[in-house]
Design a protein around this motif. Structure first.
Motif, PDB file in Angstrom:
ATOM      1  N   ASP A  80     -27.316   5.913  27.093  1.00 18.33           N
ATOM      2  CA  ASP A  80     -26.340   4.880  27.434  1.00 18.33           C
ATOM      3  C   ASP A  80     -24.917   5.422  27.360  1.00 18.33           C
ATOM      4  OD1 ASP A  80     -28.402   3.103  27.825  1.00 18.33           O
ATOM      5  OD2 ASP A  80     -28.182   2.108  25.875  1.00 18.33           O
ATOM      6  N   ALA A  81     -24.638   6.263  26.363  1.00 13.22           N
ATOM      7  CA  ALA A  81     -23.280   6.822  26.228  1.00 13.22           C
ATOM      8  C   ALA A  81     -22.958   7.747  27.392  1.00 13.22           C
ATOM      9  CB  ALA A  81     -23.171   7.568  24.901  1.00 13.22           C
ATOM     10  N   ARG A  88     -24.254   7.506  30.456  1.00 16.17           N
ATOM     11  CA  ARG A  88     -24.070   6.641  31.633  1.00 16.17           C
ATOM     12  C   ARG A  88     -22.697   5.984  31.611  1.00 16.17           C
ATOM     13  NH1 ARG A  88     -28.765   2.529  32.803  1.00 16.17           N
ATOM     14  NH2 ARG A  88     -27.418   2.246  34.608  1.00 16.17           N
ATOM     15  N   ALA A  89     -22.197   5.676  30.432  1.00 15.58           N
ATOM     16  CA  ALA A  89     -20.894   5.016  30.327  1.00 15.58           C
ATOM     17  C   ALA A  89     -19.750   5.918  30.752  1.00 15.58           C
ATOM     18  CB  ALA A  89     -20.675   4.528  28.898  1.00 15.58           C
TER      19      ALA A  89
END
Length: 286
Positions: free
Chosen positions: A280-281, A283-284
């Motif tokens: 997720d990090a 992708r952010a």
């Protein structure tokens, strides 16, 4: 895991090269080390310091983590580097050849005296036999220290060793530093790969570093960024498995929990949660 910061690819850039600093704004690396040390000739160091500090303070590098590598504590440039870098407020100040916990504490005191903002962390390069034996104490010496950086070129020199495929001469040192970083809850970056034309060798070393547990790799050429980004990111299969493990765990009622025939325990759940946090990090960033 909510505050995880990707550091898959951290690229050294010579601060004496204005074109390089400008190009760095477009390179898809997770972090930059604006270098005042090895990549800068002695007579160019004051100008490079000014350029690095201006770049770090500019806010023009997007989501990239921008750090400044100062000259070593035993050099005539170190004190001014610390003062000016602290005032510029980069994400971190990187210091070469940190050999003891006392040195970490002295560096933190110097940064605080120079007015470094709280957000500016310390990254300690460990690259000597002394540092390997003191790695645990170095990693735990200060909350301001966020990252250990392997200086594998200097370590090979100090050991009278050779750069060979598989890095057998360095495995003990790499493992000691990894253990120290994890015991102290700090991130750790693998050292550089010197042959920028040897893509296969570079990718093999990235895989080795990832398998050992490193968070990412320091790089010397923009052409190495994509390979490091891929190697140190969770694979599509790993992300799918992590989601499946968490779904199986959340659906449990009693007894043994399994996922695709494998028994699931708390440790597998924690690993899956970390995999998804890293995913997720990353992708952010895009």
């Amino acid at each position: 895991m909510h505050d995880f910061r990707p550091r898959r690819s951290v690229l050294y850039m010579p601060s004496s090269n204005e074109r390089a600093l400008e190009k760095a704004k477009t390179i898809p690396c997770d972090g930059l080390i604006l270098d005042l040390e090895d990549a800068v000739a002695p007579d160019a160091k004051p100008a490079a310091r000014d350029a690095a500090c201006a770049a770090a303070a500019s806010g023009e590098y997007g989501a990239r983590e921008v750090t400044i590598r100062v000259n070593g504590m035993d050099t005539p440039w170190h004190a001014d580097d610390i003062v000016d870098a602290s005032a510029a407020g980069p994400d971190a100040i990187v210091v070469p050849k940190v050999g003891s916990a006392d040195e970490v504490r002295a560096l933190v005191a110097s940064m605080e005296k120079a007015g470094a903002p709280e957000r500016t962390r310390l990254w300690a390069m460990v690259e000597t036999p002394e540092a390997m034996f003191n790695a645990r104490e170095i990693a735990a010496a200060s909350d301001r220290l966020a990252v250990l950086v392997m200086g594998t070129n200097d370590l090979v020199k100090e050991l009278y060793a050779e750069h060979v495929p598989g890095r057998a001469p360095l495995l003990a040192s790499l493992s000691l530093a990894l253990l120290a970083a994890r015991a102290a809850g700090k991130a750790i970056l693998d050292g550089v790969y010197n042959d920028v034309k040897d893509t296969d060798g570079f990718l093999a070393e990235c895989r080795q570093g990832r398998e050992m547990g490193f968070d990412g790799k320091t790089l010397i050429h923009p052409g190495q960024v994509d390979g490091a980004n891929e190697a140190f990111a969770p694979s599509e299969r790993a992300v799918t498995d992590a989601r499946g493990i968490l779904e199986a765990w959340e659906a449990r009622d009693s007894g043994v929990v399994t996922y695709q025939g494998r028994m699931i325990e708390n440790l597998h759940v924690e690993s899956a949660q970390r995999t998804l946090a890293v995913h997720d990090a990353i992708r952010a960033l895009s």
